[in-house]
Design a protein around this motif. Sequence first.
Motif, PDB file in Angstrom:
ATOM      1  N   TYR A  87      36.993  48.329 -26.541  1.00 17.76           N
ATOM      2  CA  TYR A  87      36.010  47.329 -26.159  1.00 17.76           C
ATOM      3  C   TYR A  87      36.806  46.148 -25.629  1.00 17.76           C
ATOM      4  O   TYR A  87      37.161  45.214 -26.339  1.00 17.76           O
ATOM      5  CB  TYR A  87      35.120  46.937 -27.347  1.00 17.76           C
ATOM      6  N   LEU A 107      36.343  43.570 -23.682  1.00 24.11           N
ATOM      7  CA  LEU A 107      35.916  42.172 -23.639  1.00 24.11           C
ATOM      8  C   LEU A 107      36.108  41.452 -24.969  1.00 24.11           C
ATOM      9  O   LEU A 107      36.102  40.226 -25.009  1.00 24.11           O
ATOM     10  CB  LEU A 107      34.472  42.063 -23.157  1.00 24.11           C
ATOM     11  N   GLU A 161      35.503  35.232 -23.809  1.00 25.50           N
ATOM     12  CA  GLU A 161      34.751  35.532 -25.030  1.00 25.50           C
ATOM     13  C   GLU A 161      35.431  34.933 -26.253  1.00 25.50           C
ATOM     14  O   GLU A 161      34.770  34.407 -27.145  1.00 25.50           O
ATOM     15  CB  GLU A 161      34.563  37.041 -25.201  1.00 25.50           C
ATOM     16  N   HIS A 220      28.198  44.387 -24.482  1.00 22.87           N
ATOM     17  CA  HIS A 220      28.994  43.172 -24.274  1.00 22.87           C
ATOM     18  C   HIS A 220      28.197  41.943 -24.706  1.00 22.87           C
ATOM     19  O   HIS A 220      28.717  41.055 -25.381  1.00 22.87           O
ATOM     20  CB  HIS A 220      29.384  43.047 -22.796  1.00 22.87           C
TER      21      HIS A 220
END
Length: 197
Positions: free
Chosen positions: A130, A132, A138, A189
Amino acid sequence: MSRENKKIRVGFVGAGWMGSEQLRRLAAREDVEVVALCELNAERGQAVLDEIGLKNTRLVSDFGELVGDATIDTIWLVSPNAHHGPQSIAALEAGKHVFCEKPASIRFEEHLRQVELAKANPQQRTFVDYILNFDSFEQRLRKMIADGAFGKVTQMQVNYRHAVNIAGDKVWKLKREVMGDAIGMGINHAVSVLLFA
């Protein structure tokens, strides 16, 4: 040879756009040896191996060859989403470490089996990519929320746009039985920001 100096021997699955990018990065590492590439499209697979310069990497079309190869430590999955569950389960049952592109599976019962196998075999490393989660934007947003930069957050709204290439030979991405649902493909996301902010 000590464990610190031992190369991680990888059986890699998938030579599409994302797969070839990840394969290129693995090939650049001195602590990794890509033993085999599993790719159904032999022409594409060979072209990717040639482009990256992986002359000693076997090209196979049968995933079982990777799982059954005792010299392979880790299975690296960048196959279509519907294969992630069955392939990772087979790899975990064979005692392999698993790196899997998201989503981990498109079927809930497969996900439960993955979790069960990971808990039962803590010596095996599993990771769902993952990307992101490691994105600087983020991370900064999560830190700002944790530091109270916005005051007390009581509500969040996420507007999400995810461009997915579905032109030409990519039309298979529209098939739910191959891709799963929108949550696994992109909405995760936005959900991640909501959950971990």
